[in-house]
Each structure stands twice: as C-alpha cells, then as structure tokens.
Design an enzyme around this catalytic site. Sequence first.
Site, short mmCIF file in Angstrom:
data_model
loop_
_atom_site.label_atom_id
_atom_site.label_comp_id
_atom_site.label_asym_id
_atom_site.label_seq_id
_atom_site.Cartn_x
_atom_site.Cartn_y
_atom_site.Cartn_z
N HIS A 211 9.87 -19.28 12.93
CA HIS A 211 8.44 -19.49 11.46
C HIS A 211 8.55 -20.94 10.97
CE1 HIS A 211 5.68 -17.88 8.67
NE2 HIS A 211 6.28 -18.40 8.09
N HIS A 213 7.47 -23.91 8.69
CA HIS A 213 7.29 -25.10 7.79
C HIS A 213 6.48 -26.59 8.14
CE1 HIS A 213 4.77 -21.86 5.17
NE2 HIS A 213 5.53 -20.94 5.63
N CYS A 244 4.59 -19.64 1.10
CA CYS A 244 4.57 -18.50 -0.36
C CYS A 244 4.55 -18.96 -1.56
CB CYS A 244 6.17 -18.15 0.16
SG CYS A 244 6.97 -17.31 -1.21
N1 COA Z 1 1.56 -2.07 -2.35
C1 COA Z 1 0.15 -1.59 -2.98
N2 COA Z 1 0.82 -1.74 -4.52
C2 COA Z 1 1.74 -1.45 -4.39
C3 COA Z 1 3.00 -2.22 -3.80
C4 COA Z 1 2.12 -2.58 -2.38
N3 COA Z 1 3.17 -2.90 -1.16
N4 COA Z 1 4.02 -2.32 -3.73
C5 COA Z 1 3.80 -1.85 -5.06
N5 COA Z 1 3.23 -1.21 -5.82
C6 COA Z 1 2.03 -0.75 -6.91
C7 COA Z 1 3.20 0.75 -7.29
O1 COA Z 1 2.75 1.46 -6.68
C8 COA Z 1 3.08 0.27 -8.76
O2 COA Z 1 1.71 1.34 -9.64
P1 COA Z 1 1.62 1.40 -10.80
O3 COA Z 1 2.48 0.02 -11.35
O4 COA Z 1 0.23 1.77 -10.69
O5 COA Z 1 2.60 2.81 -10.37
C9 COA Z 1 3.11 -1.21 -9.15
O6 COA Z 1 2.62 -2.29 -7.78
C10 COA Z 1 4.44 -1.71 -9.30
O7 COA Z 1 5.74 -1.34 -7.92
P2 COA Z 1 6.88 -1.47 -8.34
O8 COA Z 1 7.76 -0.73 -7.30
O9 COA Z 1 7.33 -2.06 -9.44
O10 COA Z 1 7.00 -3.21 -7.28
P3 COA Z 1 7.24 -4.59 -8.14
O11 COA Z 1 5.97 -4.80 -9.72
O12 COA Z 1 8.68 -4.73 -8.42
O13 COA Z 1 6.82 -5.34 -7.48
C11 COA Z 1 6.99 -6.00 -4.93
C12 COA Z 1 8.04 -5.39 -6.20
C13 COA Z 1 7.22 -5.98 -3.50
C14 COA Z 1 5.44 -5.14 -4.63
C15 COA Z 1 6.29 -7.22 -5.14
O14 COA Z 1 6.80 -8.35 -5.91
C16 COA Z 1 5.41 -8.13 -4.16
O15 COA Z 1 4.79 -7.73 -3.42
N6 COA Z 1 6.03 -9.42 -3.62
C17 COA Z 1 5.42 -9.18 -2.07
C18 COA Z 1 5.96 -11.21 -2.20
C19 COA Z 1 4.85 -11.74 -0.74
O16 COA Z 1 3.97 -10.94 0.22
N7 COA Z 1 5.63 -12.57 -0.61
C20 COA Z 1 4.74 -13.40 0.54
C21 COA Z 1 5.73 -13.44 1.90
S1 COA Z 1 7.27 -14.45 1.94
ZN ZN Z 2 5.55 -17.96 6.38
#
Ligand code: COA
Ligand code: ZN
Length: 313
Positions: A211, A213, A244
């Site tokens: 993958h 970029h 990202c």
């Molecule tokens: N989908 C939907 N809701 C989610 C979720 C998911 N994958 N993961 C967590 N949540 C919800 C939880 O249920 C919680 O909800 P509430 O406040 O209603 O209880 C809230 O989000 C916070 O949950 P938590 O486990 O504390 O998550 P966080 O705030 O620490 O976030 C991630 C962690 C991993 C979810 C977040 O950092 C993330 O989505 N990162 C992805 C980044 C991404 O996609 N980058 C690009 C790819 S390279």
């Molecule tokens: Zn990428």
Amino acid sequence: MTGDIDVLVSEVGPRDGLQNTKQFMPTESKRKWISAAAAAGLREIEVCSFVPLKLIPQMADAAEVVAHARTIPGLCVAALAPNFKGAQRAMEAGVYKLTLTISVSKSHSLANVRMTPDEAIAGAKKICEFRDRLPPARRPKIESGLSTVFGCTIEGAVSEDEVVRMAIASVEAGCDEVGLADTTGYANPEQVRRVFRKARAAIGDKLAGAHFHNTRGLGLANVVAALEVGVTTFDSSLGGLGGCPFAPGASGNIVTEDLVFMLESMGLRTGVDLGKLLEIRRILEEGIPGEPLYGYVPLAGVTKGFVPAAGKA
Ligand code: COA
Ligand code: ZN
C-alpha cells in the site's frame, strides 16, 4: 489470485480516499463509484472503514455501502477497522475481507488508534478469536495492515526489525495475511525491496500486498521495486485520493489509473479495462466537487496504439 490476472489491484479510494476529504460523498455516489469500479474489472474494493461517526463522518453510511457492494457478483468486499468495535460492526455488515490498521510506529499508533502497537496486536488477537466463533460462511479473511512501515511523520525512521516483529506477531495473533503500508509516502524502491524481502523471510506467503502513497512522487517506482521481489497485490485509489488524517502531511495513494496503465504496459494483466476506469472520475467530480484529483494518464490519455496485457500474444 485467479489465473487470468497477474496482479491484483485493490481499490481503496472509497476508504482511504474519502476518509480524508472535507465533503461527505453522498451514499448514492459511493454506490455508483463502487459499481462502476467493479464493472471496470476491479475485483477487490475497500469500500469503507468502521470508525466512530464523530471522528470520520465520511464513513457514516459504512454498513449501507457494504450492503450495496455485497450485491455485486464476484467482488471481494473489503473494509478497514481500527479496533474491536469497528471489526464487530464490519463483520455484522458482512464484509468478506477485513483489514486491521496496526501501526509499527508507536507515536502514530497512539495518534491513530490510541493504542500502542502491542495493544493493537492484542486487539487483533481478540478480533480473530471473535471471527473464528462465527459460522464459517460469515468469517471474513483478516489482514493485518501494518502502517508507517517505511517511516513515520512523527518519529521519522521506523525500525525494520520492528516491522518484522510486528509481521510475525500479526500472524501469531491469527491474521490470515499481512500487508505493508507506506502510510506517509516515505518509502524508496531500495527500502521496499529490502523490507519486503525481510518480511517474506519471516512470514512466507502470509505476506500479502503493498500500500503506497505518492506523497513524494515515488509511488510507482516503489510498485516496480515490490514487483521485483514478488509482490502481486497493490492498493491504489482512483484519482489518487487519500491520506491518513492522523499522519500530518500524508497525501494521496498511488493513482489507480496510472497504476493500471503501467502494469498493463509492462505486460502484466490486471483484468481492468482502462477506458472504463478513466470514465469513473466523472462520478468523483460530481460526488465531491472541487476535491483535487491526481494522475497523469487521466490528463494525457493512453498512448497511441496502447494494447492491454491480455491482448499481447
Ligand atoms: N465504531 C463506532 N463507534 C466506536 C468505534 C468504532 N469503531 N470505536 C469506538 N467507538 C465508540 C465507543 O463505543 C464510544 O462511544 P460512547 O462514547 O457512546 O460510549 C466512543 O466511540 C469512544 O470509544 P473509545 O473506545 O474510547 O474510542 P477512542 O475515542 O479511544 O477512539 C478509535 C479509538 C480507534 C476508535 C479511534 O481512534 C479511531 O477510530 N481511529 C481510527 C483512525 C482511522 O481510521 N485512521 C485512518 C486509517 S489509517
Ligand atoms: Zn493509506
């Protein structure tokens, strides 16, 4: 991979591309894009990610998009998840392939998923165990998508030994395959050859795709380097959308149109009809108007007398 293609081009635009756009692409445009991409011959599409709505609102319709993609015969419907909850949602939606984003760089891992790399591996193990308890027909293939493999915008250099360690840990956690991602556009061809060789020596045929970029213009050079060491699956995004949101300065993926043109010109069959592929940009221009699109072949057109690989004797 089936015998009628030499290289699998995996379209990641609807996920990697749209996670970074300012505008929400209407669900209807996403459906049209995915259908048109499959009709052009793309066999695997990462159609969305399962992330919190608040964080990446562009993915609000993830389950709906998966439901549409599942109606397309023969398409490998892939999605990305950052954590257990996302993986569970993806499996409920019925994805066939699930990519877990797992950073090798600790700083990027904390910024992106708020877990250390080792915590992310422990999470992957839990996800694989959950998958294994599902009825066989509902078990997706799980890929560990190792990110920041070739460098990190926060930490700089990333240790190759650490990449190898994370690849082995991913397999031990139960992942079916491991892909290596240059999330940040730091890779160069020599490094690509070296790191893929090391990873293959460690995990053999569990090593899957690349993958890349195109942040510094080396994307296609890196593809050629990876081809030289036996890689046959490449992610790319239509119009080079992507990046990202948690890797500052990271820009778009390699451009699907340019990648397909290069591979086909090299005599490598992708199964993709370049003419049909080039027409899909119109759907993007309508769905996310004004969003910058990249690529050379879409501007210059294909070369006079261009013959796709399958047409060469
Ligand atoms: N989908 C939907 N809701 C989610 C979720 C998911 N994958 N993961 C967590 N949540 C919800 C939880 O249920 C919680 O909800 P509430 O406040 O209603 O209880 C809230 O989000 C916070 O949950 P938590 O486990 O504390 O998550 P966080 O705030 O620490 O976030 C991630 C962690 C991993 C979810 C977040 O950092 C993330 O989505 N990162 C992805 C980044 C991404 O996609 N980058 C690009 C790819 S390279
Ligand atoms: Zn990428």
